[in-house]
Each structure stands twice: as structure tokens, then as C-alpha cells.
Write a protein that holds these residues in place. Sequence first.
Motif, PDB file in Angstrom:
ATOM      1  N   GLY A 119       0.816  -1.205   0.000  1.00 63.66           N
ATOM      2  CA  GLY A 119       0.000   0.000   0.000  1.00 63.66           C
ATOM      3  C   GLY A 119       0.853   1.260   0.000  1.00 63.66           C
ATOM      4  N   TYR A 122      -0.009   8.284   2.905  1.00 63.35           N
ATOM      5  CA  TYR A 122       0.097   9.718   2.649  1.00 63.35           C
ATOM      6  C   TYR A 122       0.075  10.437   4.000  1.00 63.35           C
ATOM      7  CZ  TYR A 122      -1.189   8.468  -2.132  1.00 63.35           C
ATOM      8  OH  TYR A 122      -1.225   7.908  -3.380  1.00 63.35           O
ATOM      9  N   ARG A 166     -12.557  -3.035   1.051  1.00 64.28           N
ATOM     10  CA  ARG A 166     -11.258  -2.398   0.801  1.00 64.28           C
ATOM     11  C   ARG A 166     -11.222  -0.961   1.320  1.00 64.28           C
ATOM     12  NH1 ARG A 166      -7.966  -3.513  -4.726  1.00 64.28           N
ATOM     13  NH2 ARG A 166      -6.054  -2.399  -4.255  1.00 64.28           N
ATOM     14  N   GLN A 167     -12.257  -0.188   1.019  1.00 63.95           N
ATOM     15  CA  GLN A 167     -12.276   1.207   1.458  1.00 63.95           C
ATOM     16  C   GLN A 167     -12.385   1.300   2.976  1.00 63.95           C
ATOM     17  OE1 GLN A 167     -11.689   3.865  -0.506  1.00 63.95           O
ATOM     18  NE2 GLN A 167     -11.652   5.023   1.408  1.00 63.95           N
ATOM     19  N   ASN A 170      -9.022   0.606   4.431  1.00 63.18           N
ATOM     20  CA  ASN A 170      -8.137   1.780   4.342  1.00 63.18           C
ATOM     21  C   ASN A 170      -8.422   2.769   5.464  1.00 63.18           C
ATOM     22  OD1 ASN A 170      -6.892   0.789   2.028  1.00 63.18           O
ATOM     23  ND2 ASN A 170      -8.305   1.831   0.655  1.00 63.18           N
ATOM     24  N   ASN A 171      -9.706   3.028   5.695  1.00 61.34           N
ATOM     25  CA  ASN A 171     -10.081   3.979   6.748  1.00 61.34           C
ATOM     26  C   ASN A 171      -9.680   3.468   8.133  1.00 61.34           C
ATOM     27  OD1 ASN A 171     -11.221   5.573   4.752  1.00 61.34           O
ATOM     28  ND2 ASN A 171     -13.259   4.705   5.012  1.00 61.34           N
ATOM     29  N   ARG A 190      -4.137   9.627   4.502  1.00 63.81           N
ATOM     30  CA  ARG A 190      -4.888   8.471   4.004  1.00 63.81           C
ATOM     31  C   ARG A 190      -3.925   7.309   3.749  1.00 63.81           C
ATOM     32  NH1 ARG A 190      -4.656  12.476   0.482  1.00 63.81           N
ATOM     33  NH2 ARG A 190      -3.749  12.171  -1.584  1.00 63.81           N
ATOM     34  N   TYR A 191      -4.526   6.135   3.623  1.00 63.74           N
ATOM     35  CA  TYR A 191      -3.781   4.913   3.296  1.00 63.74           C
ATOM     36  C   TYR A 191      -4.529   4.215   2.168  1.00 63.74           C
ATOM     37  CZ  TYR A 191      -1.598   0.313   3.792  1.00 63.74           C
ATOM     38  OH  TYR A 191      -0.924  -0.855   3.545  1.00 63.74           O
ATOM     39  N   GLU A 192      -3.802   3.835   1.143  1.00 59.78           N
ATOM     40  CA  GLU A 192      -4.423   3.197  -0.010  1.00 59.78           C
ATOM     41  C   GLU A 192      -3.755   1.852  -0.265  1.00 59.78           C
ATOM     42  OE1 GLU A 192      -7.034   4.193  -1.574  1.00 59.78           O
ATOM     43  OE2 GLU A 192      -7.205   6.198  -0.692  1.00 59.78           O
ATOM     44  N   MET A 194      -2.638  -0.856  -2.626  1.00 54.15           N
ATOM     45  CA  MET A 194      -2.336  -0.876  -4.046  1.00 54.15           C
ATOM     46  C   MET A 194      -2.692  -2.204  -4.695  1.00 54.15           C
ATOM     47  SD  MET A 194       1.358   1.106  -4.069  1.00 54.15           S
ATOM     48  CE  MET A 194       1.508   0.862  -5.840  1.00 54.15           C
TER      49      MET A 194
END
Length: 297
Positions: A119, A122, A166-167, A170-171, A190-192, A194
Motif C-alpha cells: 500500500g 500519505y 477495501r475502502q 483503508n479507513n 490516508r492509506y491506499e 495498491m
Amino acid sequence: MFRTLSICAIKGFRPLQRPLLKAFSPVRFYSQRNIDDSSSTLQNLKASKANTLVNIVPQGELWVVERLGKYLKTLTSGVHILIPVIDSIRYRYTTKEVAFNVTNQTAITKDNVQVNIDGVVYFKVEDPYLASYNVQDYYYAISNLAQTTMRAEIGKIVLDTLFAERQNLNNSIVVGIEGIANGWGISIKRYEIMDINMPPLIRQAMELEAEAERKKRKSVLDSEASRISAEIVAQGQKTAVTLRSEANMIEAMNNARGEAFTTHIKAQAQAEALRKVSTAIIENGGQSAVSYQVAEK
């Protein structure tokens, strides 16, 4: 003797400069691992110049200044005058949002399936003082914190819902990191995730399961379509019978009305004829005419 000492002092001056500058060098110590991973970003965050009396801080940067090894102040963008040797620019930070990759790692879901996930985090440095003195290497700390938090969050869900959640995942990772990173003067934006990779056998099993699910949905849809088609045909037949019976009833009613109207007209005609006949009989000579007609027949 004085000349010899002077020559030695002059010759030794250059070698003595290096340890002196090293003592007051504005370089932050990072682990080699992080420098290899994010060298371009770290280079922007590292102080790359010594104190030159008149120092210009560019827009979008914050500099941490120490006086004789102790924190003095944080410089914002603009021109600042510092005392050489006494004051040193120890750390340099950017106020921009920074992103760096979290190393690919293995995590285990709630139903004991291993997945490989990588991932991107940010973040932004909000308090240079805390980032300088509350953590040794915040890149390494945030990276490991993101990895452990991600493993913990993935362990709460099953593989089938991993992609759908998935979302939310991330949260949850952002919330888990934010509480600790705030103590380092860092705000996690935020964290995504990948990519999510699974073992070949698990992927194959999921593909077979998905194919079976598609076939099941197709069978259900086919049966549903057949049922709806049969209902539509039956409804059409029912409507046709109803309309046909209504048409026959309307036809019979119209025929009955026509016959009744015809009978009524005939009766009126016969009554009118009888009236005329009776009137003719009553008139003078009418009875004689009737008798003559009867005799003739």
C-alpha cells in the motif's frame, strides 16, 4: 620555532575543519533501509546546508534550529539570521503531503488465508519539534506501524469480504496509525491498498467458486425467466378468454335488444293497423265492406 608552529597550524587547519563542521553538520540520521526505499523524498527532508549567518528558508519548508545541541526554534519561510557554529540547522522538513510505499507483506485473514498486500501512506509533518525529538526515524516507524495495523485489520475480516471492504479497511488503517503518529507531530492523511495477491491455489479456488456462482445465478435467472414467461402466457390466455366471453355477452345483449326492438316495432305496426281497421269498420259503410270481404274470402 614560531614560524614552524605557524606552518603547522596553517597545514593543520584544513584537516581540522572536517571534524568541526561534522560536529555542527545539519544532517539527520536515517537508516540505510529507508534511504534506499525513499531516497528522493528523504533528500527533500534532510538539511543539506550549514548555517551561513543569513539563512533563507524556502516556501513550503520548516527548519529546526539547535543552539549548542539544544532545541532553539523552528524557522518558517523567509530570511533568518543565525549565529554560525553556535546555532545549527539540525532538521529540515517539507510542509507538503508526502507519500511512500509500504513494503509488500503477508497477512492472514480471519479464515486463515495468507494474502500479500502492499500500500501507500500519505502523511504530512505538522509539528517539526515532535517529529525531530519524539521519534528516531519516523519513516521507519510509520512504515512498521502501517504494516502491523494492516495485519491486525485484515485479521478481522474473511477473504470473501476482503475486496468488498477495501475502502473500510483503508479507513481503519488510517485511524489506527493516526492516534500514534500524532505524538510524533505527523498527520496521516490516508492509506491506499495498491494490490492484493493470493496464493495460486486460493486464487484458482476463488475463480472456480465465482464460476459456480455465475452458473447458479444463470440457472436461477433461467428458471425465473421460464416462470415469468409461463405466467405471462397464462395471463394472456386468461385475458383472451375473458375478452371473448365479454364479447359474446355483449353480442347476445345486442341481439336481444335488436329482437326486442323489432318485436316492439311489429307490435306497434299491428296495433296501428287494428286501430285503422276498427276505425274503418265504425265509419259509415264499413261494416258492409267487412261483410263483403268475409263473404269473398
